[in-house]
Design a protein around this motif. Structure first.
Motif: not given
Length: 226
Positions: A128-129, A142-145, A176-179, A184-187
Motif C-alpha cells: 500500500v502506498t 511525501h510518499t510512504e509505502s 492511497v494506492s493498493a496493489t 494496483t488501484a486507488q482506494v
C-alpha cells in the motif's frame, strides 16, 4: 351474584345525556378521579331491574387503564426527547475544536502537527502506498509505502510536514494506492478534519456538524473523533 348494567331509567337518561354532552368538550382532560365520579353516578342511576353486566363494568375499567397507560408512555417519551436534546447539545459543545473522521482526501495537520487517517482495503494487498501532496499547488510532499496488508481498516499518519504548512494548517491531498492480485488501484481514504461549528435541527432531532473542507455533516455519520 350481583351484576350491573348500563341501562338507566328514562327519567335519568335525559339528564345523563345532557351531562355527557356538556362533558364531551373536556373528555380529553378527564383524570382518574373524574372517571370514578362518572362511574359512581352511572351505578347510582342504573335500573335496579336491569343492572350493568360485570363484563361491561370491567371493560370500562380496562379502557381507562389503557388510556392511563398511554398517557404515562407519552410522558415518558416526552421526557426522553428532552433528555436527548440536552445530550445532543452537550455532544455538540464537546466536539467543537476537535477532529472527526470523515471520508475524504483533504487533510490538515492536527494539534500534534501530524496528518492521520484510515483506509478500508476491500481485499488483501501485497503493498500500500500513501502519497501526500500540496492541495493548492499539487506538489508532491511525501510518499510512504507499507508492506502486505490484510483486508479491512489500515491506519496511516505523517508527522514530517513542513513547519510552515503545520503553522498555517495548509491543506494536503492524500492519495492511497493498493496493489492486489488484480493490479494496483486507488482506494478512497478517510481523514480527520476539524469541527468548526454544530447546530441542532429545528425539532432538536438532528445534530449537524460543520466540518472544515467538507461542509455540513450529520453527527450520526461520524465514526470517530479525537
Amino acid at each position: 351474584m350481583i351484576t350491573f348494567n348500563t341501562t338507566v331509567p328514562a327519567a335519568t337518561s335525559t339528564a345523563n345525556a345532557t351531562a355527557a354532552s356538556s362533558n364531551a368538550a373536556t373528555a380529553n382532560a378527564l383524570g382518574q378521579q373524574d372517571f370514578l365520579t362518572l362511574m359512581l353516578a352511572q351505578l347510582k342511576n342504573q335500573d335496579p331491574m336491569q343492572p350493568m353486566e360485570n363484563g361491561e363494568f370491567l371493560a370500562q375499567l380496562a379502557q381507562f387503564s389503557t388510556v392511563s397507560g398511554i398517557e404515562k408512555v407519552n410522558d415518558t417519551l416526552e421526557s426522553l426527547g428532552d433528555g436527548m436534546r440536552d445530550f445532543r447539545i452537550s455532544t455538540a459543545a464537546n466536539l467543537l475544536g476537535h477532529e472527526v473522521l470523515v471520508p475524504g482526501n483533504i487533510a490538515r495537520a492536527g494539534k500534534d502537527g501530524t496528518i492521520n487517517g484510515v483506509v478500508d482495503l476491500p481485499k488483501a494487498a501485497s503493498s500500500v502506498t500513501v502519497s501526500y501532496s500540496d492541495a493548492t499547488t499539487g506538489t508532491l510532499l511525501h510518499t510512504e509505502s507499507y508492506a502486505a496488508q490484510s483486508a479491512g481498516l489500515m491506519g496511516f499518519s505523517w508527522a514530517g510536514l513542513p513547519p510552515a504548512m503545520v503553522e498555517n494548517r495548509s491543506p494536503v491531498r492524500v492519495t492511497v494506492s493498493a496493489t492486489t492480485d488484480t493490479g494496483t488501484a486507488q482506494v478512497g481514504p478517510s481523514v480527520f478534519a476539524k469541527v468548526l461549528s454544530a447546530r441542532n435541527g429545528a425539532d432538536g432531532a438532528d445534530l449537524t456538524l460543520q466540518i472544515e473542507d467538507y461542509g455540513a455533516l450529520n453527527a450520526l455519520e461520524v465514526e470517530a473523533f479525537r
